[in-house]
Design an enzyme around this catalytic site. Structure first.
Site, PDB file in Angstrom:
ATOM      1  N   ARG A  95      70.135  53.637  20.455  1.00 50.57           N
ATOM      2  CA  ARG A  95      70.356  52.336  19.783  1.00 50.57           C
ATOM      3  C   ARG A  95      71.409  51.524  20.517  1.00 50.57           C
ATOM      4  O   ARG A  95      71.301  50.298  20.618  1.00 50.57           O
ATOM      5  CB  ARG A  95      70.781  52.574  18.323  1.00 50.57           C
TER       6      ARG A  95
ATOM      7  N   ARG B   8      79.175  58.373   8.711  1.00 48.81           N
ATOM      8  CA  ARG B   8      78.644  57.344   7.793  1.00 48.81           C
ATOM      9  C   ARG B   8      77.805  57.961   6.688  1.00 48.81           C
ATOM     10  O   ARG B   8      77.040  58.898   6.901  1.00 48.81           O
ATOM     11  CB  ARG B   8      77.781  56.338   8.553  1.00 48.81           C
TER      12      ARG B   8
ATOM     13  N   ARG C 239      67.966  39.660  17.042  1.00 47.17           N
ATOM     14  CA  ARG C 239      68.411  40.800  17.826  1.00 47.17           C
ATOM     15  C   ARG C 239      67.799  40.768  19.226  1.00 47.17           C
ATOM     16  O   ARG C 239      67.887  41.730  19.965  1.00 47.17           O
ATOM     17  CB  ARG C 239      67.955  42.069  17.110  1.00 47.17           C
TER      18      ARG C 239
ATOM     19  N   LYS D  20      78.688  45.624  10.552  1.00 50.63           N
ATOM     20  CA  LYS D  20      77.980  44.444  10.035  1.00 50.63           C
ATOM     21  C   LYS D  20      77.729  44.564   8.530  1.00 50.63           C
ATOM     22  O   LYS D  20      78.004  43.645   7.771  1.00 50.63           O
ATOM     23  CB  LYS D  20      76.640  44.253  10.767  1.00 50.63           C
TER      24      LYS D  20
ATOM     25  N   ARG E  49      71.929  58.448   7.213  1.00 53.76           N
ATOM     26  CA  ARG E  49      70.750  57.721   7.680  1.00 53.76           C
ATOM     27  C   ARG E  49      70.041  58.512   8.779  1.00 53.76           C
ATOM     28  O   ARG E  49      70.696  59.068   9.662  1.00 53.76           O
ATOM     29  CB  ARG E  49      71.182  56.356   8.229  1.00 53.76           C
TER      30      ARG E  49
HETATM   31  P1  AP5 Z   1      78.326  49.704   9.042  1.00 52.35           P
HETATM   32  O1  AP5 Z   1      78.962  48.594   8.302  1.00 52.35           O
HETATM   33  O2  AP5 Z   1      77.277  50.493   8.332  1.00 52.35           O
HETATM   34  O3  AP5 Z   1      77.809  49.181  10.464  1.00 52.35           O
HETATM   35  P2  AP5 Z   1      76.556  48.309  10.869  1.00 52.35           P
HETATM   36  O4  AP5 Z   1      76.995  47.402  11.929  1.00 52.35           O
HETATM   37  O5  AP5 Z   1      75.902  47.721   9.664  1.00 52.35           O
HETATM   38  O6  AP5 Z   1      75.665  49.461  11.513  1.00 52.35           O
HETATM   39  P3  AP5 Z   1      74.112  49.680  11.449  1.00 52.35           P
HETATM   40  O7  AP5 Z   1      73.863  51.082  11.926  1.00 52.35           O
HETATM   41  O8  AP5 Z   1      73.550  49.307  10.112  1.00 52.35           O
HETATM   42  O9  AP5 Z   1      73.611  48.677  12.541  1.00 52.35           O
HETATM   43  P4  AP5 Z   1      72.294  48.690  13.275  1.00 52.35           P
HETATM   44  O10 AP5 Z   1      72.288  47.345  13.826  1.00 52.35           O
HETATM   45  O11 AP5 Z   1      72.074  49.786  14.240  1.00 52.35           O
HETATM   46  O12 AP5 Z   1      71.245  49.059  12.128  1.00 52.35           O
HETATM   47  P5  AP5 Z   1      70.283  48.176  11.210  1.00 52.35           P
HETATM   48  O13 AP5 Z   1      70.194  48.827   9.894  1.00 52.35           O
HETATM   49  O14 AP5 Z   1      70.682  46.763  11.277  1.00 52.35           O
HETATM   50  O15 AP5 Z   1      79.494  50.684   9.548  1.00 52.35           O
HETATM   51  C1  AP5 Z   1      79.194  51.877  10.248  1.00 52.35           C
HETATM   52  C2  AP5 Z   1      80.113  53.025   9.780  1.00 52.35           C
HETATM   53  O16 AP5 Z   1      81.447  52.759  10.182  1.00 52.35           O
HETATM   54  C3  AP5 Z   1      80.180  53.187   8.252  1.00 52.35           C
HETATM   55  O17 AP5 Z   1      80.365  54.533   7.973  1.00 52.35           O
HETATM   56  C4  AP5 Z   1      81.420  52.373   7.853  1.00 52.35           C
HETATM   57  O18 AP5 Z   1      81.999  52.835   6.656  1.00 52.35           O
HETATM   58  C5  AP5 Z   1      82.318  52.613   9.067  1.00 52.35           C
HETATM   59  N1  AP5 Z   1      83.198  51.481   9.375  1.00 52.35           N
HETATM   60  C6  AP5 Z   1      82.886  50.158   9.328  1.00 52.35           C
HETATM   61  N2  AP5 Z   1      83.929  49.403   9.726  1.00 52.35           N
HETATM   62  C7  AP5 Z   1      84.915  50.292  10.066  1.00 52.35           C
HETATM   63  C8  AP5 Z   1      86.241  50.144  10.567  1.00 52.35           C
HETATM   64  N3  AP5 Z   1      86.772  48.934  10.806  1.00 52.35           N
HETATM   65  N4  AP5 Z   1      86.959  51.262  10.800  1.00 52.35           N
HETATM   66  C9  AP5 Z   1      86.430  52.496  10.561  1.00 52.35           C
HETATM   67  N5  AP5 Z   1      85.194  52.688  10.085  1.00 52.35           N
HETATM   68  C10 AP5 Z   1      84.430  51.608   9.839  1.00 52.35           C
HETATM   69  O19 AP5 Z   1      68.897  48.368  11.992  1.00 52.35           O
HETATM   70  C11 AP5 Z   1      68.309  49.647  12.040  1.00 52.35           C
HETATM   71  C12 AP5 Z   1      67.068  49.595  12.912  1.00 52.35           C
HETATM   72  O20 AP5 Z   1      66.104  48.669  12.330  1.00 52.35           O
HETATM   73  C13 AP5 Z   1      67.275  49.096  14.345  1.00 52.35           C
HETATM   74  O21 AP5 Z   1      67.673  50.139  15.205  1.00 52.35           O
HETATM   75  C14 AP5 Z   1      65.868  48.543  14.675  1.00 52.35           C
HETATM   76  O22 AP5 Z   1      64.992  49.567  15.026  1.00 52.35           O
HETATM   77  C15 AP5 Z   1      65.430  47.935  13.350  1.00 52.35           C
HETATM   78  N6  AP5 Z   1      65.784  46.512  13.242  1.00 52.35           N
HETATM   79  C16 AP5 Z   1      66.683  45.939  12.396  1.00 52.35           C
HETATM   80  N7  AP5 Z   1      66.768  44.605  12.596  1.00 52.35           N
HETATM   81  C17 AP5 Z   1      65.899  44.322  13.603  1.00 52.35           C
HETATM   82  C18 AP5 Z   1      65.548  43.132  14.285  1.00 52.35           C
HETATM   83  N8  AP5 Z   1      66.113  41.934  13.990  1.00 52.35           N
HETATM   84  N9  AP5 Z   1      64.627  43.212  15.282  1.00 52.35           N
HETATM   85  C19 AP5 Z   1      64.035  44.380  15.600  1.00 52.35           C
HETATM   86  N10 AP5 Z   1      64.341  45.558  15.012  1.00 52.35           N
HETATM   87  C20 AP5 Z   1      65.254  45.529  14.009  1.00 52.35           C
HETATM   88 MG    MG Z   2      74.023  47.888   8.759  1.00 50.91          MG
END
Ligand code: AP5
Ligand code: MG
Length: 212
Positions: A166, A123, A88, A13, A155
């Protein structure tokens, strides 16, 4: 364009929202980034969020809904936006509907769980929001962000046991949103298994084909 970007943790994402943001000149709002910034700053929001994030759980709906309301009302979102990681849960999606904001598409990046686990272990992120992978998407200089020159890091919630939690949270609470948006005719599913550039191409093709 007002876009919701969905997908499991590590689906890409953050990586893809950067590309969409550049191509359509709209801001990406990541609730995860906002919460991590609050943790770093030691605010009350950060203290509340940390316990949930460290345990792989969702932060309470009321808290994130409050954050999103504030962002969507700001000037920078008036010409479009990408919501990375919001909504979410069904209550969050209902709260977004209640704001009366028109959504053009809910795009879900589809990646299998075993691929996710491999991605998370390599990552590296930067506090400016950039995301890298040591093998699949390396920064030009190892350990240094291409965008702002700061040091990249692992992270805290990328520890394997937290990633497993997660993923379980995603399947239980977030995945049902696909049916929610499919019913509204807004769901677009894109395969995210291939290389970053392949996924970007699929996303651009899909977004080009919807009339906004
Ligand atoms: P990356 O692009 O970083 O993936 P991402 O989908 O952004 O992953 P996140 O870990 O950020 O998602 P998340 O939803 O768990 O965390 P968030 O920060 O939103 O890519 C991942 C890795 O793969 C990278 O190394 C990248 O380079 C690599 N990659 C990407 N594409 C690739 C490909 N095609 N091929 C190979 N490699 C690739 O949320 C964190 C926490 O915050 C949650 O767990 C929750 O506790 C809280 N939170 C956030 N939003 C909410 C909400 N709306 N409600 C409640 N809690 C929330
Ligand atoms: Mg992210």
């Amino acid at each position: 364009m007002n876009l919701i970007l969905m997908g499991a943790p590590g689906a890409g994402k953050g990586t893809q929202s950067e590309k969409i943001s550049e191509r359509w000149s709209i801001p990406a709002i990541s609730t995860g980034e906002i919460l991590r910034a609050a943790i770093k700053a030691g605010t009350a929001l950060g203290q509340e969020a940390k316990t949930y994030i460290d345990d792989g759980k969702l932060v309470p709906d009321a808290t994130v809904i409050g954050i999103i309301k504030e962002y969507l009302a700001s000037d920078k979102c008036q010409n479009g936006f990408i919501l990375d990681g919001f909504p979410r849960s069904i209550p969050q999606a209902e709260a977004l509907d209640a704001l009366g904001v028109k959504i053009d598409a809910a795009l879900s990046i589809e990646v299998a769980d075993d691929t996710i686990v491999k991605r998370m272990s390599g990552r590296r992120v930067c506090s400016c929001g950039a995301s890298y992978h040591v093998q699949f998407n390396p920064s030009k200089v190892e350990g240094v962000c291409d965008k702002c020159g700061a040091e990249t890091y692992v992270r805290a919630d990328d520890a394997p046991e937290t990633v497993t939690k997660r993923l379980a949270t995603y399947h239980a609470q977030t995945e049902p949103l696909k049916a929610y948006y499919a019913e509204k005719g807004l769901l677009i599913e894109v395969q995210g298994q291939q290389e970053v550039s392949d996924t970007t191409r699929l996303i651009f093709d899909a977004l080009d084909s919807i009339s906004v």
